[in-house]
Write a protein that holds these residues in place. Structure first.
Motif, PDB file in Angstrom:
ATOM      1  N   SER A 130       0.821  -1.215   0.000  1.00 47.06           N
ATOM      2  CA  SER A 130       0.000   0.000   0.000  1.00 47.06           C
ATOM      3  C   SER A 130       0.858   1.268   0.000  1.00 47.06           C
ATOM      4  O   SER A 130       0.344   2.360  -0.225  1.00 47.06           O
ATOM      5  N   LEU A 153      -2.587  -0.578  -3.683  1.00 46.72           N
ATOM      6  CA  LEU A 153      -2.210   0.773  -4.096  1.00 46.72           C
ATOM      7  C   LEU A 153      -3.442   1.660  -4.239  1.00 46.72           C
ATOM      8  O   LEU A 153      -4.481   1.220  -4.730  1.00 46.72           O
ATOM      9  N   PRO A 157       2.349   4.635  -8.514  1.00 42.52           N
ATOM     10  CA  PRO A 157       3.646   4.927  -7.894  1.00 42.52           C
ATOM     11  C   PRO A 157       4.376   6.050  -8.613  1.00 42.52           C
ATOM     12  O   PRO A 157       4.281   6.196  -9.832  1.00 42.52           O
ATOM     13  N   ASN A 172      -6.147  -3.111  -7.879  1.00 42.92           N
ATOM     14  CA  ASN A 172      -5.670  -2.372  -6.726  1.00 42.92           C
ATOM     15  C   ASN A 172      -6.828  -1.528  -6.189  1.00 42.92           C
ATOM     16  O   ASN A 172      -7.984  -1.869  -6.406  1.00 42.92           O
TER      17      ASN A 172
END
Length: 371
Positions: A130, A153, A157, A172
């Protein structure tokens, strides 16, 4: 008599000193004793051989380090299904493929991949990640494939490697894609981000700016319309399993390079007339499992269209010119797949000429309608 005794004592001491010139005892190491076995001639010979390059030196083989429990071979490090809670240490620096899937990793730290400049592919699939440090992927200068599906997530990212070609972040909890989320990724070719709870409003303006994608999938999400400002370079766009209600005139205007469009399993009732005219190179159109009542307008003008999925809709009639152009030779390729089964239209009411531009009768899929 005393003088004779003194003289005798001095002579004995002198004799002892002349026959025993030993130094006090000194502890010596193993190699000191080994050297005793080499006479002066042998030592000179060995020294001469070293100067001439003929001496044989024992070289201990380099034993590669492999993280405990992992399997390392030919630059591939497999650490899957080990119950890991963090990225293991001592990953060989020549690693090209690193498999960390099916573990319980919760976080990626700054130095988790330090020194892995040769890494080409990284699989983090099916973990509990996470949190990702902003500098986690900085060392991975040559990574091209990142598999990040089935994690926790909430955002894309940051600071992904500029070398990245493919990223899979489906399944996610991503609800928002910020502007510039993929900035600097000019080599990116494929993004798979389906099965995230994202709405149309979750894509900020400029979210895909600068990308030259060929493939994009945003399926199984919460979209109610075709997202705006997707890369115009797309060859494949998959938006199936959403809640899209209609396709409006401007929705597809920028996707002139599209070969395959997936809109299956939505709530589409209407495709605005002229919408498909913006897709001159389209080969496959997937509109099955929607709520259409008619064959979409514009199919006869699509010269390269070969496959049309329209099954499981509410289509109750099919016109003679719904698929094929009126003039001969206007269509460059014949259809090799048209599916109309699970619609309320009666196949015996459809004129044979309707499928005059189909390569083979077996390419037409009709079936019994079951309400």
């Amino acid at each position: 008599m005393l003088q004779h005794c003194t003289l005798l004592l001095l002579l004995c001491v002198a004799r002892l000193l002349s026959t025993s010139s030993a130094l006090p005892f000194e502890q010596r190491g193993f190699w000191d004793f080994a050297m005793d076995s080499i006479d002066s001639g042998g030592m000179k010979t060995m020294m001469r051989d070293e100067e001439e390059g003929s001496a044989v030196e024992e070289i201990l083989p380099d034993i590669p380090v492999c993280p405990f429990g992992c399997h390392c071979q030919l630059s591939v490090v497999q650490c899957s299904d080990l119950g890991l809670t963090e990225v293991p240490k001592n990953i060989p620096l020549d690693t090209k493929f690193l498999d960390l899937q099916n573990n319980r990793i919760t976080e990626l730290k700054e130095n988790d991949f330090k020194g892995l400049t040769n890494l080409y592919g990284l699989s983090l699939r099916n973990n509990l990640i996470s949190k990702v440090h902003p500098k986690t992927f900085v060392p991975l200068k040559h990574m091209q494939k990142l598999y990040f599906s089935k994690n926790l997530l909430t955002t894309v990212p940051k600071n992904l490697p500029a070398s990245l070609v493919e990223i899979r972040i489906h399944e996610n909890r991503i609800k928002k894609v910020e502007a510039g989320a993929f900035s600097g990724l000019g080599n990116m070719n494929c993004i798979e981000m389906g099965a995230n709870p994202i709405h149309n409003s979750g894509f900020e303006p400029g979210a895909f700016k600068g990308l030259k994608l060929n493939y994009l999938r945003i399926s199984e999400s919460k979209l109610t319309g075709v997202p705006k400002e997707l890369p115009d370079s797309l060859h494949e766009l998959h938006l199936d399993h959403n809640q899209i209600q209609a396709v409006e005139l401007e929705d597809l205007k920028r996707y002139k390079n599209l070969y395959r469009l997936g809109l299956s399993f939505n709530h589409i009732r209407n495709i605005e007339n002229g919408s498909l005219s913006f897709l001159p190179r389209l080969r496959e159109l997937h509109l099955d499992n929607n709520r259409l009542t008619r064959v979409p307008k514009g199919l006869p003008e699509m010269k390269y269209l070969q496959v049309v999925y329209l099954h499981s809709n509410n289509i109750d009639q099919v016109g003679t010119n719904d698929f094929c152009p009126r003039g001969f030779g206007m269509k460059r390729t014949f259809y090799n797949g048209i599916s109309l089964f699970s619609n309320p239209v009666n196949y015996w009411e459809v004129q044979p000429a309707t499928f005059r531009c189909v390569s083979d009768r077996l390419a037409i899929q009709f079936g019994n309608y079951k309400k």
